[in-house]
Design an enzyme around this catalytic site. Sequence first.
Site, PDB file in Angstrom:
ATOM      1  N   ASP A 191       8.180  -0.360   0.232  1.00  0.00           N
ATOM      2  CA  ASP A 191       8.060  -2.016   0.380  1.00  0.00           C
ATOM      3  C   ASP A 191       6.332  -1.839  -0.350  1.00  0.00           C
ATOM      4  O   ASP A 191       5.418  -1.555   0.334  1.00  0.00           O
ATOM      5  CB  ASP A 191       7.957  -2.545   1.416  1.00  0.00           C
ATOM      6  CG  ASP A 191       7.484  -4.004   1.633  1.00  0.00           C
ATOM      7  OD1 ASP A 191       7.233  -4.502   0.394  1.00  0.00           O
ATOM      8  OD2 ASP A 191       6.935  -4.349   2.657  1.00  0.00           O
ATOM      9  N   HIS A 244       7.797  -1.714   6.898  1.00  0.00           N
ATOM     10  CA  HIS A 244       6.606  -1.786   7.632  1.00  0.00           C
ATOM     11  C   HIS A 244       6.408  -0.410   8.524  1.00  0.00           C
ATOM     12  O   HIS A 244       5.724  -0.599   9.404  1.00  0.00           O
ATOM     13  CB  HIS A 244       6.297  -3.102   8.248  1.00  0.00           C
ATOM     14  CG  HIS A 244       5.875  -3.815   6.778  1.00  0.00           C
ATOM     15  ND1 HIS A 244       4.947  -4.957   7.037  1.00  0.00           N
ATOM     16  CD2 HIS A 244       5.976  -4.098   5.571  1.00  0.00           C
ATOM     17  CE1 HIS A 244       4.790  -5.753   6.043  1.00  0.00           C
ATOM     18  NE2 HIS A 244       5.475  -4.947   4.883  1.00  0.00           N
ATOM     19  N   ASP A 261      11.391  -7.554  -4.076  1.00  0.00           N
ATOM     20  CA  ASP A 261      10.700  -7.065  -3.121  1.00  0.00           C
ATOM     21  C   ASP A 261      12.122  -6.579  -2.037  1.00  0.00           C
ATOM     22  O   ASP A 261      13.062  -6.795  -2.535  1.00  0.00           O
ATOM     23  CB  ASP A 261       9.828  -8.161  -2.632  1.00  0.00           C
ATOM     24  CG  ASP A 261       8.657  -7.472  -1.464  1.00  0.00           C
ATOM     25  OD1 ASP A 261       8.850  -6.368  -1.078  1.00  0.00           O
ATOM     26  OD2 ASP A 261       7.702  -8.434  -1.381  1.00  0.00           O
ATOM     27  N   GLU A 291      -0.077  -9.106  -1.862  1.00  0.00           N
ATOM     28  CA  GLU A 291       1.144  -9.466  -1.236  1.00  0.00           C
ATOM     29  C   GLU A 291       1.012  -9.396   0.229  1.00  0.00           C
ATOM     30  O   GLU A 291       1.489 -10.286   0.980  1.00  0.00           O
ATOM     31  CB  GLU A 291       2.209  -9.155  -1.894  1.00  0.00           C
ATOM     32  CG  GLU A 291       3.475  -9.838  -1.420  1.00  0.00           C
ATOM     33  CD  GLU A 291       4.192  -9.607   0.084  1.00  0.00           C
ATOM     34  OE1 GLU A 291       5.078 -10.359   0.270  1.00  0.00           O
ATOM     35  OE2 GLU A 291       3.890  -8.552   0.360  1.00  0.00           O
ATOM     36  N   GLU A 292       0.801  -8.353   0.619  1.00  0.00           N
ATOM     37  CA  GLU A 292       0.498  -7.921   2.274  1.00  0.00           C
ATOM     38  C   GLU A 292      -0.108  -8.870   3.136  1.00  0.00           C
ATOM     39  O   GLU A 292      -0.162  -9.071   4.208  1.00  0.00           O
ATOM     40  CB  GLU A 292       0.496  -6.547   2.397  1.00  0.00           C
ATOM     41  CG  GLU A 292       1.519  -5.647   1.957  1.00  0.00           C
ATOM     42  CD  GLU A 292       2.911  -5.692   2.518  1.00  0.00           C
ATOM     43  OE1 GLU A 292       2.961  -6.663   3.427  1.00  0.00           O
ATOM     44  OE2 GLU A 292       3.958  -4.856   2.270  1.00  0.00           O
ATOM     45  N   HIS A 319       4.803  -6.194  -5.972  1.00  0.00           N
ATOM     46  CA  HIS A 319       3.530  -6.003  -5.438  1.00  0.00           C
ATOM     47  C   HIS A 319       3.321  -4.560  -5.250  1.00  0.00           C
ATOM     48  O   HIS A 319       3.875  -3.755  -4.489  1.00  0.00           O
ATOM     49  CB  HIS A 319       3.127  -6.680  -4.127  1.00  0.00           C
ATOM     50  CG  HIS A 319       4.032  -6.242  -2.716  1.00  0.00           C
ATOM     51  ND1 HIS A 319       3.553  -5.478  -2.024  1.00  0.00           N
ATOM     52  CD2 HIS A 319       5.126  -6.847  -2.479  1.00  0.00           C
ATOM     53  CE1 HIS A 319       4.352  -5.360  -0.978  1.00  0.00           C
ATOM     54  NE2 HIS A 319       5.290  -6.316  -1.100  1.00  0.00           N
TER      55      HIS A 319
HETATM   56 ZN   LIG Z   1       6.937  -6.337   0.078  1.00  0.00          ZN
END
Ligand SMILES: [Zn+2]
Length: 361
Positions: free
Chosen positions: A202, A337, A257, A236-237, A79
């Site tokens: 990510d 994150h 991922d 995706e998030e 993603h």
């Molecule tokens: Zn991810």
Amino acid sequence: MLISILRSDNLNYNEDKIKYYLNNILSIPSPSGFTEKIMDYIKKELGILNVPYIVTNKGAVIATLKGENNDYQRTLTAHVDTLGAMVKKINPSGSLSLDPIGGYMMNSIEGENCTIETIDCNSIKGKSFTGTIQSIKPSVHISGDDARELKRIPENMEIILDEKISTKKEVEDLGLSVGDFICFDARTIFTEKGFVKSRHLDDKASVAILLYTIKYILESGIKLPYTTNIFISNYEEVGHGASASIPEKTKEFVSVDMGCPGLDQNSSEYSVCICAKDSSGPYDLELRKRLTQICKKEKIDYKIDVYPHYGSDASAALRAGWDIKAALIGAGIFASHGYERTHMDSILNTLNLIIKYCFQK
Ligand SMILES: [Zn+2]
């Protein structure tokens, strides 16, 4: 010793080209819902590689590499959307309140520079403004322990614009409004010792890996055993990236991922991480075994891990009702994150597993 074996095995991968893709992708802000520009970049690179692709209604891009068997297809996904925020309110002081896009801790964005992208209904591109994300009590000289103890929740955070303004009206006159996108500075650094530090590794590390995978397979001139689709998803998030539009004949679906190295985890910043189970449940055991066997046979440094607070685009696809064998693999991303870090070893091990998997009959 293991590292040197892996290094020599990876020598035919062009590390500079992978870094080139990664740096470009990281430099284009793309919070979920604001991915048009990054998708234009992906399409441009696919055009250079001369690979056919389709664009879904949601704006995802799916490239296809034809294989010997067109009825049993594989789809690999990564993603390109990231965490971010949206302007929730313009405050009387001229600061901006925010509402998060995706799940993260407020302290991980405190003090970060950002860009606010305004929405122009008559044009693709609005205006850009810069600012800094602060707590509403950002100075210990003013608030003392109140500044230290203030709970870091969205309601206690605000954006201070780099503009000489002090009222709501002045901000509105600049063209800013509720609903504008807030993009965090990625602060990408490639260190001499092979580390990559940046926000949004990510899952942009995986997107760079998949772009390079396409290039590598095409340049090899070898036809793949199975038609293989590369699905670059863009929601995706927020949980529904690959929940639709998976190519119909997909039997094996591999979400590329991040892995999560850190406290009590088996993952590593130097290996490819294979997820056995996350919060959505166990991934397909037969496919996991096959991926693990490839690592053993090819001497690819790998780690198997379990992530209790994680879900992927493969989970989204399963939840949406797709009948697929699902797997989740990826580079180990430390402090996910937040301001993230990985190592090129992890990226190269992930690439190596993907390439060997794509060629496996
Ligand atoms: Zn991810």
